[in-house]
Design a protein around this motif. Structure first.
Motif, PDB file in Angstrom:
ATOM      1  N   VAL A   1      -8.620  -5.526  -3.829  1.00  0.00           N
ATOM      2  CA  VAL A   1      -9.207  -6.448  -3.381  1.00  0.00           C
ATOM      3  C   VAL A   1      -8.521  -7.975  -4.764  1.00  0.00           C
ATOM      4  CG1 VAL A   1     -10.971  -7.841  -2.300  1.00  0.00           C
ATOM      5  CG2 VAL A   1     -10.660  -5.291  -2.084  1.00  0.00           C
ATOM      6  N   ALA A   2      -8.339  -8.095  -5.597  1.00  0.00           N
ATOM      7  CA  ALA A   2      -8.028  -9.070  -6.451  1.00  0.00           C
ATOM      8  C   ALA A   2      -6.902  -8.890  -6.432  1.00  0.00           C
ATOM      9  CB  ALA A   2      -8.734  -9.080  -7.753  1.00  0.00           C
ATOM     10  N   GLY A   3      -6.006  -8.352  -6.073  1.00  0.00           N
ATOM     11  CA  GLY A   3      -4.610  -8.490  -5.783  1.00  0.00           C
ATOM     12  C   GLY A   3      -3.766  -7.524  -7.291  1.00  0.00           C
ATOM     13  N   GLY A   4      -4.618  -6.717  -7.993  1.00  0.00           N
ATOM     14  CA  GLY A   4      -4.155  -6.520  -9.355  1.00  0.00           C
ATOM     15  C   GLY A   4      -5.152  -7.040 -10.566  1.00  0.00           C
ATOM     16  N   LEU A   5      -4.432  -5.785 -11.769  1.00  0.00           N
ATOM     17  CA  LEU A   5      -5.777  -6.060 -12.668  1.00  0.00           C
ATOM     18  C   LEU A   5      -5.879  -7.499 -13.547  1.00  0.00           C
ATOM     19  CD1 LEU A   5      -8.271  -3.910 -14.029  1.00  0.00           C
ATOM     20  CD2 LEU A   5      -5.222  -3.526 -15.723  1.00  0.00           C
ATOM     21  N   ILE A   6      -4.178  -7.668 -13.785  1.00  0.00           N
ATOM     22  CA  ILE A   6      -4.566  -9.202 -13.928  1.00  0.00           C
ATOM     23  C   ILE A   6      -5.561 -10.415 -13.265  1.00  0.00           C
ATOM     24  CG2 ILE A   6      -2.778 -10.935 -14.788  1.00  0.00           C
ATOM     25  CD1 ILE A   6      -1.030  -8.933 -15.766  1.00  0.00           C
TER      26      ILE A   6
ATOM     27  N   LEU B   1      -9.138  -4.553   5.138  1.00  0.00           N
ATOM     28  CA  LEU B   1      -9.305  -3.657   3.721  1.00  0.00           C
ATOM     29  C   LEU B   1      -9.881  -4.972   2.445  1.00  0.00           C
ATOM     30  CD1 LEU B   1      -5.068  -4.318   3.704  1.00  0.00           C
ATOM     31  CD2 LEU B   1      -6.191  -2.513   2.607  1.00  0.00           C
ATOM     32  N   HIS B   2     -10.872  -5.932   2.635  1.00  0.00           N
ATOM     33  CA  HIS B   2     -11.571  -6.690   1.699  1.00  0.00           C
ATOM     34  C   HIS B   2     -12.756  -5.673   1.956  1.00  0.00           C
ATOM     35  CE1 HIS B   2      -9.605 -10.985   2.014  1.00  0.00           C
ATOM     36  NE2 HIS B   2      -8.344 -10.177   1.421  1.00  0.00           N
TER      37      HIS B   2
ATOM     38  N   ILE C   1      -0.906  -3.216  -5.706  1.00  0.00           N
ATOM     39  CA  ILE C   1      -0.535  -2.019  -4.536  1.00  0.00           C
ATOM     40  C   ILE C   1      -1.681  -1.040  -3.926  1.00  0.00           C
ATOM     41  CG2 ILE C   1       1.012  -0.377  -3.708  1.00  0.00           C
ATOM     42  CD1 ILE C   1       3.034  -1.856  -5.537  1.00  0.00           C
ATOM     43  N   VAL C   2      -2.365  -0.811  -3.336  1.00  0.00           N
ATOM     44  CA  VAL C   2      -3.812  -0.032  -2.563  1.00  0.00           C
ATOM     45  C   VAL C   2      -2.591   1.306  -2.171  1.00  0.00           C
ATOM     46  CG1 VAL C   2      -5.458  -0.078  -1.018  1.00  0.00           C
ATOM     47  CG2 VAL C   2      -4.735  -2.256  -1.711  1.00  0.00           C
TER      48      VAL C   2
ATOM     49  N   ALA D   1       0.672  -1.538  -0.204  1.00  0.00           N
ATOM     50  CA  ALA D   1       0.131   0.254   0.016  1.00  0.00           C
ATOM     51  C   ALA D   1       1.135   1.145  -0.082  1.00  0.00           C
ATOM     52  CB  ALA D   1      -0.323  -0.190   1.199  1.00  0.00           C
ATOM     53  N   VAL D   2       0.047   2.205  -0.274  1.00  0.00           N
ATOM     54  CA  VAL D   2       0.669   3.479  -0.889  1.00  0.00           C
ATOM     55  C   VAL D   2       0.189   4.539   0.459  1.00  0.00           C
ATOM     56  CG1 VAL D   2       1.888   5.757  -1.901  1.00  0.00           C
ATOM     57  CG2 VAL D   2       2.462   3.241  -2.685  1.00  0.00           C
ATOM     58  N   ILE D   3       0.353   5.274   1.147  1.00  0.00           N
ATOM     59  CA  ILE D   3      -0.647   6.205   1.449  1.00  0.00           C
ATOM     60  C   ILE D   3      -0.106   7.866   1.687  1.00  0.00           C
ATOM     61  CG2 ILE D   3      -1.513   7.056   4.258  1.00  0.00           C
ATOM     62  CD1 ILE D   3       0.068   3.081   4.005  1.00  0.00           C
TER      63      ILE D   3
END
Length: 648
Positions: free
Chosen positions: A632-637, A597-598, A572-573, A553-555
């Protein structure tokens, strides 16, 4: 009459409504990638297991990593040439030109949409296109047949009146004036549409200068009309059949409006080290220089180089300078300046003539001496981008550069006598087209084997997002951190663009050399940043490399558009401080626990974050509906793979 940008978006809309800030998906007509982004983009495209690109036109350019000092870059070029042939993309060879100029010459078409894995893809807005820079994965997704997703932009109408006082006031001063007014964050979420009688006086390539650097405002794109200037350009390029008249809107058609009197502009300069740090040339006249560079993707047209050649004709560059360089935008422009005599004017004056490529703009050679000032007609002057850590790079127009080459200090071109411009030779498109290789036929493509050198590594596998993250703060970065800070420019680092584990070792090299070691020892962590985090280049390596090091994550206080999307695409969130003052609580090494997060996918907008050393804060986000599911899925792919069974 409606806004042209809005009309093109509406024609290509496949999902959502044109309400600024809401999620939309648009159909993509054209896609481009270049060698610094293309190897990873094409490998990600392979993951979708389609036989051919699914857009009308896809082009891969070799213009960034053109130095061939060992096997890495040429291996990438060989890989990209084979991938293009196999999957249906055109391939522009090394030395043929910078992707933005060549695309404007050979492929840009009024009324179409273009998504490119380069932030300055916006330059094709000079041809009445919606042309948007994006990360490599987003471009791969579009080439695989999916729409391009983005927050619906606001349309800012820019009314231009009167005419530039040529030759010493130039199109570069128009975009620098917008940057002076709005800064590097002033265009986020916007497409700028140029209208008014002043637009008629700007040539196609002058419009390209403005559209290219619109990216420095953080903007989504720029749009100019398709008119007589466009027709003349396309006809000269042998593409008259692509012309269609497309007027822009008028006052009242836009969400916001700006007024610029072209006749009132003065020469402007962006001081170190931001394109938004703009002042009149008067304020920096006399600044001692060690280097002056003209060209790059934003100011390497025939006219840009010819005005400098005319000023230098029969003269010699100042002995105060260590070097002066010129970079044509394409092989066609190189041909024109050769036939007009401009090449000889520059050469005999002492200017070093470079091949048509990005070159020093991305730190590929011609770095300035340490602690010295370099004046450049380029589009960016972020710290260290030139290849020199303590550089002092100023940005300017070709006219300011020409005057300064003579004196060795920043100078006002209005002090010059008139310059006699050479006659512009007619363009010879074949000089470029013969070096753009057509893709193989479907029958031939099946037999093409893809060569992969030892530096070409598969994209890292995306991992699902845990419901809770308890990690340490790896760095606290300031406002306006650039993607060049996260994944540096230059010959050494960029040669690893096709090898994420290797390039990750250079993350934050210019700001904190211990970052990669710390991230590995701590098992990953969080990046904390200020406003406009990830401004600048579209390079998805600024997300891929942190992901490789375990950043989840980046805040930040706010994000630049493309980097924000790249973080989402790579799992990365991107989170925001609900109270921006909480940024001040962040310290290197703290342990932060982010819970729930979910629930983001279920519509939750606020997350509890416990700072072990300093109590609790609340985080939020600006994720759009599908983006919630993607992170939440962990990325676009991973997200698209999860959607396949449902689609079936």
């Amino acid at each position: 009459m409606a806004s042209l940008a809005r009309s093109i978006l509406e024609e290509h809309l496949v999902r959502g409504e044109l309400v600024p800030g809401t999620e939309i998906g648009i159909r993509v007509d054209q896609a481009l990638a270049q060698d610094a982004t293309g190897t990873m983009a094409m490998m990600q495209f392979e993951l979708f297991e389609v036989d051919r690109v699914q857009v009308e036109t896809a082009v891969v350019y070799v213009d960034h990593n053109i130095l061939q000092i060992d096997f890495k870059n040429p291996d990438d070029h060989r890989f990209l040439q084979a991938m293009s042939a196999k999957y249906g993309a055109w391939f522009s060879r090394p030395g043929n030109g910078i992707c933005h100029y060549v695309h404007c010459e050979r492929f840009a078409t009024p009324g179409r949409t273009l998504i490119g894995a380069d932030s300055h893809t916006t330059q094709s807005g000079s041809c009445a296109m919606i042309a948007i820079g994006a990360g490599g994965l987003d471009v791969a997704v579009c080439m695989a047949g999916h729409p391009f997703e983005l927050p619906c932009p606001k349309i800012v109408g820019v009314h231009l009146e009167n005419e530039l006082v040529r030759p010493w006031i130039q199109a570069k001063d128009v975009i620098l004036e917008l940057l002076r007014r709005r800064g590097v964050r002033g265009g986020r979420g916007c497409i700028f549409e140029f209208f008014g009688l002043g637009v008629d006086t700007l040539s196609y390539t002058e419009r390209g200068t403005i559209a290219n650097m619109i990216a420095e405002l953080g903007a989504t794109g720029a749009v100019f009309p398709s008119d007589g200037q466009t027709r003349a350009w396309l006809e000269e390029q042998g593409r008259g059949d692509d012309y269609v008249e497309l007027p822009t809107g008028v006052a009242g058609d836009f969400d916001e409006e700006e007024e610029i009197d072209l006749a009132a502009l003065v020469p402007l300069v962006a001081k170190p080290s931001s394109p938004g740090n703009v002042v009149p040339v008067d304020e920096v006249v006399g600044t001692e220089l060690m280097q002056v560079c003209i060209g790059s993707s934003v100011n390497s047209s025939y006219e840009d180089l010819a005005v400098v050649g005319a000023v230098l004709r029969g003269e010699r560059i100042s002995e105060k300078l260590v070097s002066a360089t010129a970079t044509p935008g394409s092989r066609q422009i190189l041909d024109q300046i050769t036939r007009s005599g401009t090449y000889v004017d520059l050469l005999t004056a002492g200017v070093r003539m470079l091949e048509p490529a990005c070159g020093p703009c991305v730190g590929m050679g011609q770095a300035p001496p340490s602690g010295s000032a370099s004046l450049r007609t380029f589009n960016r002057n972020f710290p260290g981008r030139s290849g020199t850590a303590d550089d002092q790079v100023y940005l300017c127009s070709p006219a300011v550069a020409a005057a300064s080459m003579l004196t060795g200090v920043i100078s006002d071109p209005r002090e010059l006598a008139g310059a006699e411009m050479p006659e512009r030779p007619a363009a010879r498109p074949e000089v470029v087209t013969k070096h753009i290789l057509a893709p193989a036929s479907v029958e031939e493509a099946s037999g093409i084997e893809i060569p992969r050198g030892p530096n070409i590594k598969p994209p890292p596998e995306q991992k699902p997002l845990p419901d809770e993250l308890e990690l340490r703060v790896l760095i606290v970065a300031p406002d306006d951190i650039s993607t060049g800070d996260l994944s540096p420019d230059g010959a050494t680092v960029m040669a690893y663009r096709s090898n994420v584990p290797a390039i990750a070792e250079f993350t934050f090299q210019h700001r904190d050399r211990e970052f990669p070691r710390r991230a590995k020892e701590w098992g990953g962590g969080f990046i904390v940043a200020g406003h406009n985090s990830g401004q600048g280049s579209s390079r998805e390596h600024a997300a891929l490399a942190p992901a490789q090091l375990g950043v989840r994550a980046v805040i930040a206080k706010s994000f630049a558009r493309i980097h924000r999307r790249n973080l989402i695409a790579q799992g990365i969130v991107p989170l925001l401080f609900k109270d921006e003052s909480d940024y001040d609580k962040a310290e290197l090494g703290q342990t932060w626990r982010i819970s729930g997060l979910h629930e983001i996918a279920a519509g939750e907008d606020e997350l509890d974050c416990e700072i072990r050393e300093d109590g609790a804060i609340v985080l939020t986000h600006d994720l759009l509906p599908r983006e919630r599911e993607i992170v939440v899925a962990g990325g676009l792919i991973r997200y698209l793979r999860e959607q396949q069974p449902a689609a079936a």
